[in-house]
Design a protein around this motif. Sequence first.
Motif, PDB file in Angstrom:
ATOM      1  N   ASN A 100       6.163  31.063  21.603  1.00  9.85           N
ATOM      2  CA  ASN A 100       7.031  31.437  22.730  1.00  9.85           C
ATOM      3  C   ASN A 100       7.177  30.312  23.736  1.00  9.85           C
ATOM      4  OD1 ASN A 100       8.123  34.089  22.247  1.00  9.85           O
ATOM      5  ND2 ASN A 100       5.989  34.746  22.181  1.00  9.85           N
ATOM      6  N   THR A 101       6.090  29.564  23.940  1.00 12.09           N
ATOM      7  CA  THR A 101       6.167  28.440  24.880  1.00 12.09           C
ATOM      8  C   THR A 101       7.052  27.345  24.303  1.00 12.09           C
ATOM      9  OG1 THR A 101       3.950  29.006  25.561  1.00 12.09           O
ATOM     10  CG2 THR A 101       4.757  26.865  26.262  1.00 12.09           C
ATOM     11  N   TYR A 102       6.855  27.083  23.017  1.00 12.21           N
ATOM     12  CA  TYR A 102       7.703  26.086  22.345  1.00 12.21           C
ATOM     13  C   TYR A 102       9.181  26.486  22.488  1.00 12.21           C
ATOM     14  CZ  TYR A 102      10.522  24.482  18.506  1.00 12.21           C
ATOM     15  OH  TYR A 102      11.575  24.004  17.789  1.00 12.21           O
TER      16      TYR A 102
ATOM     17  N   MET B  41       1.167  35.244  33.533  1.00 16.03           N
ATOM     18  CA  MET B  41       0.384  34.051  33.883  1.00 16.03           C
ATOM     19  C   MET B  41       0.091  34.148  35.366  1.00 16.03           C
ATOM     20  SD  MET B  41       1.942  30.573  32.376  1.00 16.03           S
ATOM     21  CE  MET B  41       2.214  30.321  30.642  1.00 16.03           C
ATOM     22  N   SER B  42      -1.151  33.866  35.752  1.00 18.36           N
ATOM     23  CA  SER B  42      -1.475  34.070  37.154  1.00 18.36           C
ATOM     24  C   SER B  42      -2.015  32.805  37.792  1.00 18.36           C
ATOM     25  CB  SER B  42      -2.513  35.187  37.238  1.00 18.36           C
ATOM     26  OG  SER B  42      -3.342  34.981  38.332  1.00 18.36           O
ATOM     27  N   SER B  43      -1.622  32.588  39.058  1.00 18.33           N
ATOM     28  CA  SER B  43      -2.077  31.375  39.750  1.00 18.33           C
ATOM     29  C   SER B  43      -3.575  31.427  39.991  1.00 18.33           C
ATOM     30  CB  SER B  43      -1.397  31.243  41.103  1.00 18.33           C
ATOM     31  OG  SER B  43      -0.035  31.416  40.988  1.00 18.33           O
ATOM     32  N   SER B  44      -4.162  32.642  39.955  1.00 20.07           N
ATOM     33  CA  SER B  44      -5.569  32.740  40.324  1.00 20.07           C
ATOM     34  C   SER B  44      -6.525  32.600  39.136  1.00 20.07           C
ATOM     35  CB  SER B  44      -5.813  34.057  41.050  1.00 20.07           C
ATOM     36  OG  SER B  44      -5.175  35.087  40.355  1.00 20.07           O
ATOM     37  N   ASP B  45      -5.991  32.559  37.910  1.00 12.72           N
ATOM     38  CA  ASP B  45      -6.869  32.398  36.751  1.00 12.72           C
ATOM     39  C   ASP B  45      -6.415  31.172  35.952  1.00 12.72           C
ATOM     40  OD1 ASP B  45      -8.259  32.501  34.398  1.00 12.72           O
ATOM     41  OD2 ASP B  45      -7.579  34.505  33.800  1.00 12.72           O
TER      42      ASP B  45
ATOM     43  N   HIS C 217       2.609  27.151  37.353  1.00 12.15           N
ATOM     44  CA  HIS C 217       2.436  27.157  35.900  1.00 12.15           C
ATOM     45  C   HIS C 217       3.796  27.293  35.231  1.00 12.15           C
ATOM     46  CE1 HIS C 217       3.096  31.443  36.094  1.00 12.15           C
ATOM     47  NE2 HIS C 217       2.025  31.634  36.830  1.00 12.15           N
ATOM     48  N   LEU C 218       3.798  27.200  33.921  1.00 11.53           N
ATOM     49  CA  LEU C 218       5.072  27.201  33.198  1.00 11.53           C
ATOM     50  C   LEU C 218       5.919  28.450  33.479  1.00 11.53           C
ATOM     51  CD1 LEU C 218       4.257  25.744  29.658  1.00 11.53           C
ATOM     52  CD2 LEU C 218       5.903  24.857  31.301  1.00 11.53           C
TER      53      LEU C 218
ATOM     54  N   MET D 220       0.191  22.797  17.556  1.00  9.97           N
ATOM     55  CA  MET D 220       0.482  21.366  17.753  1.00  9.97           C
ATOM     56  C   MET D 220       1.972  21.144  18.040  1.00  9.97           C
ATOM     57  SD  MET D 220      -2.133  19.663  18.029  1.00  9.97           S
ATOM     58  CE  MET D 220      -1.434  18.013  18.068  1.00  9.97           C
ATOM     59  N   ILE D 221       2.826  21.937  17.429  1.00  7.77           N
ATOM     60  CA  ILE D 221       4.274  21.806  17.706  1.00  7.77           C
ATOM     61  C   ILE D 221       4.520  22.140  19.190  1.00  7.77           C
ATOM     62  CG2 ILE D 221       6.561  22.800  17.210  1.00  7.77           C
ATOM     63  CD1 ILE D 221       5.582  23.252  14.298  1.00  7.77           C
ATOM     64  N   ALA D 222       3.868  23.221  19.648  1.00 10.03           N
ATOM     65  CA  ALA D 222       4.025  23.623  21.059  1.00 10.03           C
ATOM     66  C   ALA D 222       3.444  22.544  21.968  1.00 10.03           C
ATOM     67  CB  ALA D 222       3.326  24.960  21.300  1.00 10.03           C
ATOM     68  N   TYR D 223       2.282  22.033  21.575  1.00 13.28           N
ATOM     69  CA  TYR D 223       1.624  20.996  22.384  1.00 13.28           C
ATOM     70  C   TYR D 223       2.561  19.812  22.612  1.00 13.28           C
ATOM     71  CZ  TYR D 223      -1.417  17.033  23.377  1.00 13.28           C
ATOM     72  OH  TYR D 223      -1.962  15.908  23.942  1.00 13.28           O
ATOM     73  N   GLU D 224       3.174  19.343  21.520  1.00 13.14           N
ATOM     74  CA  GLU D 224       4.060  18.178  21.664  1.00 13.14           C
ATOM     75  C   GLU D 224       5.260  18.484  22.544  1.00 13.14           C
ATOM     76  OE1 GLU D 224       4.470  16.847  17.608  1.00 13.14           O
ATOM     77  OE2 GLU D 224       2.328  16.343  17.725  1.00 13.14           O
ATOM     78  N   LYS D 225       5.766  19.679  22.425  1.00 16.00           N
ATOM     79  CA  LYS D 225       6.927  20.068  23.255  1.00 16.00           C
ATOM     80  C   LYS D 225       6.536  20.079  24.731  1.00 16.00           C
ATOM     81  CE  LYS D 225      10.958  20.836  22.775  1.00 16.00           C
ATOM     82  NZ  LYS D 225      11.685  20.012  21.877  1.00 16.00           N
ATOM     83  N   ILE D 226       5.374  20.649  25.032  1.00 11.62           N
ATOM     84  CA  ILE D 226       4.930  20.733  26.433  1.00 11.62           C
ATOM     85  C   ILE D 226       4.713  19.324  26.995  1.00 11.62           C
ATOM     86  CG2 ILE D 226       3.086  21.540  27.983  1.00 11.62           C
ATOM     87  CD1 ILE D 226       2.603  23.834  25.912  1.00 11.62           C
ATOM     88  N   VAL D 227       4.061  18.474  26.204  1.00 16.06           N
ATOM     89  CA  VAL D 227       3.782  17.110  26.673  1.00 16.06           C
ATOM     90  C   VAL D 227       5.092  16.361  26.947  1.00 16.06           C
ATOM     91  CG1 VAL D 227       2.811  14.886  25.979  1.00 16.06           C
ATOM     92  CG2 VAL D 227       1.492  16.973  25.642  1.00 16.06           C
ATOM     93  N   ASP D 228       6.071  16.496  26.071  1.00  8.91           N
ATOM     94  CA  ASP D 228       7.385  15.846  26.296  1.00  8.91           C
ATOM     95  C   ASP D 228       8.025  16.371  27.574  1.00  8.91           C
ATOM     96  OD1 ASP D 228       7.148  14.485  24.012  1.00  8.91           O
ATOM     97  OD2 ASP D 228       8.686  15.581  22.885  1.00  8.91           O
TER      98      ASP D 228
END
Length: 378
Positions: free
Chosen positions: A312-314, A261-265, A89-90, A343-351
């Motif tokens: 924070n992700t963005y 963030m956990s690999s199991s969830d 994960h990220l 949506m700003i974060a979404y676009e950043k992640i997709v890029d």
Amino acid sequence: MTDEHEITPWNVSDTFQEAQYERVATEFGAKIIDEPLKYEIKELAGDLHRFIQYGIFFAHRDLDLLLDGYRKGRKFYLYTGRGPSGKMHLGHLIPFIFTKWLQERFNVDLVIQITDDEKFIFRDSSREDLDRFTRENIVDILSLGFKPEKTHVLIDTKNSGLLYNYGIQVAKHITASTVKSVFGLKDSDNIGKFFFTSIQSVPAFIVSAITGHNVPCLIPYAIDQDPHFKISRDILPKLGYDKPASIISKFIPSLKGTGKMSSSDENSGIYLDDENRTIKKKLMKYAFSGGRDTMEEQRKFGANPDVDFAFNTYRMLEPDVATASKIYNEYKSGQILSGEMKMIAYEKIVDFFEALNSRRDSVSKNMEDYMFSPDRFL
Ligand code: TYM
């Protein structure tokens, strides 16, 4: 005092929160990255990576000494790793994004340890699953753009001869009571768990062992891995090697705001193979928001970006600090609404994912070029 075993490589308590990082790091014996050290990094690297500016990488062990040596012409190498227990994960990419920057700025070799043996010992995974995750995780990591000529991927079970021979030298100096107290292991735990930390220590001196002279080592990792290297630092001088230095990060909180963030969830984070619509759904439906309940309140009082998953992700993925800071201010002042922030974060992640995906084929085809081999250091 730290609750007993609040943080170990295999367990991070759910109640662990932002405010506790500095206390825990100091109790572990690490130091907080202070202003003079930031200045020194900036001088030598040319700038200060955003993860340090944002306090994500916040603590260290002997980084000041390592940089002092570097200034005097002593080159170091980098060492970091991944336990291939599942999809990445990220959050898992934090140390790798940062390590890539260090590798480029200091033009140094990097050893990446893949501890498939660890996940065999600690989890119920089959060897087949571990082999698959090992391969997939290596492609994920290398797709960040590491240079093959300076990158050395060390898969534990494929390099068992080398690791075992050096590992037993470390193991000879570790008692069962140390492992129990540092990692919280119990008499009922399998004995592989007791031995494993010796193997994670080996890459911290492997370049020195191969070349026959002490080459300083810098290890980036999130704080859960610190107990391993606390042990390495006690033992390596007994074997004639320097103590490794380290630079330590916080965890990227889970989508829901607390814990890691956990690999199991599946819903605790954004996975590297999530499809666009899954990413959007996770952000819209589950992501912890620092925004207000209604649009009116949000416009009037603004959001709290510091606790907002989308922001924070963005920010983690936006290389330009000035742009991120503009978004921070606009979100905080109510100009940007929570849905818009998502949506700003979404676009950043997709890029970001598109850039990773564009490198996958070439990395998969050329994977052999990145593999660890002692000759590559001689
Ligand atoms: P693993 O696979 O659990 O984690 C890989 C790296 O990611 C860090 N990390 C995180 N960082 C930020 N936010 C999160 N939510 C998050 N979750 C995990 C971990 O601290 C780690 O740096 N035993 C190790 C593999 C290893 C290693 C090393 C790691 C072997 N040698 C040397 C670091 C340095 C493991 O299972 O990591």
